[in-house]
Every structure is written in C-alpha cells, then in structure tokens.
Design a protein around this motif. Sequence first.
Motif, PDB file in Angstrom:
ATOM      1  N   ARG A  59      15.457  18.340 -38.722  1.00 35.65           N
ATOM      2  CA  ARG A  59      15.500  16.870 -39.273  1.00 35.65           C
ATOM      3  C   ARG A  59      17.064  16.298 -39.468  1.00 35.65           C
ATOM      4  NH1 ARG A  59      12.223  15.184 -42.436  1.00 35.65           N
ATOM      5  NH2 ARG A  59      13.812  13.831 -43.671  1.00 35.65           N
ATOM      6  N   THR A  60      17.272  15.611 -37.768  1.00 32.47           N
ATOM      7  CA  THR A  60      18.307  15.304 -38.206  1.00 32.47           C
ATOM      8  C   THR A  60      19.326  14.143 -39.258  1.00 32.47           C
ATOM      9  OG1 THR A  60      17.111  13.505 -36.748  1.00 32.47           O
ATOM     10  CG2 THR A  60      18.453  15.389 -35.368  1.00 32.47           C
ATOM     11  N   ASP A  61      20.026  13.502 -38.790  1.00 33.82           N
ATOM     12  CA  ASP A  61      21.879  13.327 -39.738  1.00 33.82           C
ATOM     13  C   ASP A  61      22.216  12.413 -39.058  1.00 33.82           C
ATOM     14  OD1 ASP A  61      22.909  12.647 -41.999  1.00 33.82           O
ATOM     15  OD2 ASP A  61      21.406  14.098 -43.584  1.00 33.82           O
ATOM     16  N   LEU A  62      22.427  12.176 -39.434  1.00 31.75           N
ATOM     17  CA  LEU A  62      23.642  11.082 -39.077  1.00 31.75           C
ATOM     18  C   LEU A  62      25.039  11.286 -38.920  1.00 31.75           C
ATOM     19  CD1 LEU A  62      23.237   7.309 -40.920  1.00 31.75           C
ATOM     20  CD2 LEU A  62      22.329   7.842 -38.438  1.00 31.75           C
ATOM     21  N   LYS A  63      24.899  12.548 -39.876  1.00 26.91           N
ATOM     22  CA  LYS A  63      25.931  13.084 -39.407  1.00 26.91           C
ATOM     23  C   LYS A  63      26.150  14.219 -38.396  1.00 26.91           C
ATOM     24  CE  LYS A  63      24.920  17.504 -42.469  1.00 26.91           C
ATOM     25  NZ  LYS A  63      23.514  17.279 -42.749  1.00 26.91           N
ATOM     26  N   HIS A  64      25.139  14.607 -37.955  1.00 29.22           N
ATOM     27  CA  HIS A  64      25.045  15.237 -36.612  1.00 29.22           C
ATOM     28  C   HIS A  64      25.131  15.032 -35.773  1.00 29.22           C
ATOM     29  CE1 HIS A  64      21.350  17.220 -38.713  1.00 29.22           C
ATOM     30  NE2 HIS A  64      22.241  17.859 -39.177  1.00 29.22           N
ATOM     31  N   ARG A  65      25.806  13.164 -35.356  1.00 31.11           N
ATOM     32  CA  ARG A  65      26.029  12.586 -34.383  1.00 31.11           C
ATOM     33  C   ARG A  65      27.333  12.846 -33.589  1.00 31.11           C
ATOM     34  NH1 ARG A  65      26.091   6.521 -35.674  1.00 31.11           N
ATOM     35  NH2 ARG A  65      24.115   6.506 -35.660  1.00 31.11           N
ATOM     36  N   GLY A  66      27.200  12.987 -32.714  1.00 27.23           N
ATOM     37  CA  GLY A  66      28.748  13.134 -31.810  1.00 27.23           C
ATOM     38  C   GLY A  66      28.450  13.708 -30.326  1.00 27.23           C
ATOM     39  N   ARG A  67      29.205  14.889 -30.089  1.00 26.55           N
ATOM     40  CA  ARG A  67      29.436  15.333 -28.590  1.00 26.55           C
ATOM     41  C   ARG A  67      29.467  17.170 -29.125  1.00 26.55           C
ATOM     42  NH1 ARG A  67      30.110  15.047 -23.726  1.00 26.55           N
ATOM     43  NH2 ARG A  67      30.187  12.432 -24.123  1.00 26.55           N
ATOM     44  N   TYR A  68      28.584  17.391 -28.232  1.00 20.83           N
ATOM     45  CA  TYR A  68      28.315  18.613 -28.370  1.00 20.83           C
ATOM     46  C   TYR A  68      28.767  19.807 -26.703  1.00 20.83           C
ATOM     47  CZ  TYR A  68      26.097  18.235 -32.314  1.00 20.83           C
ATOM     48  OH  TYR A  68      25.818  18.031 -34.326  1.00 20.83           O
ATOM     49  N   HIS A  69      29.436  21.125 -27.463  1.00 16.73           N
ATOM     50  CA  HIS A  69      29.917  21.585 -26.181  1.00 16.73           C
ATOM     51  C   HIS A  69      29.023  23.222 -25.978  1.00 16.73           C
ATOM     52  CE1 HIS A  69      33.144  19.147 -24.867  1.00 16.73           C
ATOM     53  NE2 HIS A  69      33.668  18.653 -26.449  1.00 16.73           N
ATOM     54  N   CYS A  70      28.478  23.502 -24.711  1.00 16.59           N
ATOM     55  CA  CYS A  70      27.854  24.974 -24.471  1.00 16.59           C
ATOM     56  C   CYS A  70      29.272  25.699 -23.852  1.00 16.59           C
ATOM     57  CB  CYS A  70      26.800  24.381 -23.994  1.00 16.59           C
ATOM     58  SG  CYS A  70      26.165  26.104 -23.280  1.00 16.59           S
ATOM     59  N   THR A  71      29.461  26.941 -24.408  1.00 13.38           N
ATOM     60  CA  THR A  71      30.212  27.558 -23.317  1.00 13.38           C
ATOM     61  C   THR A  71      29.406  28.616 -22.700  1.00 13.38           C
ATOM     62  OG1 THR A  71      32.542  27.011 -23.911  1.00 13.38           O
ATOM     63  CG2 THR A  71      32.386  28.549 -22.642  1.00 13.38           C
TER      64      THR A  71
END
Length: 88
Positions: A59-71
Amino acid sequence: APKNTSISAIPSSSVLEGSSVTLICSSDANPAVLNYTWSRESEGQLEQLQTGDTLTFNRTDLKHRGRYHCTAQNQHGSQNSSVMLDIQ
C-alpha cells in the motif's frame, strides 16, 4: 562484475497512493550476482532498506516517493541502478 543492471517497476514507476508497486532489480553477471541491496535517497543520504532482487510496497503512501537504488554485487565488483518512484 555485474553489468546492465536495471530496475523494472511493476505496474509502473508512477502509481496511485494506496496501490501496490514492485521494483525488480536484474543484472548480467558471471559468476551470478551474490546479492542485490536496495537503498533509498533521503536528504542526500542513502538509507539501506533490504536485500533481495525485489522491493514491494503493498500500500503505497506519499512517504514512499523518492529515488531508489539497487546495487548488484558478485565476487568481481558491483554496479548500481536507480529509479524515481512517484506516488500520485
């Protein structure tokens, strides 16, 4: 070392608040990727989240907004990819 590391967002990297989204990291590596690590940019810092090739928000929330990185990492090195997640 891993190469062609990329992130897919299912269904999309732009989703409605309250819906689910899954980020999937993939990479070409020989020998195979030992681990995938997810992190998120927060105020210029990278906050480590979890390991594994998928990152799911049920359940997405506005706080999940942003840049995600995978290494992606194996014995020979690592490579990073990122995606911007937008919550409408």
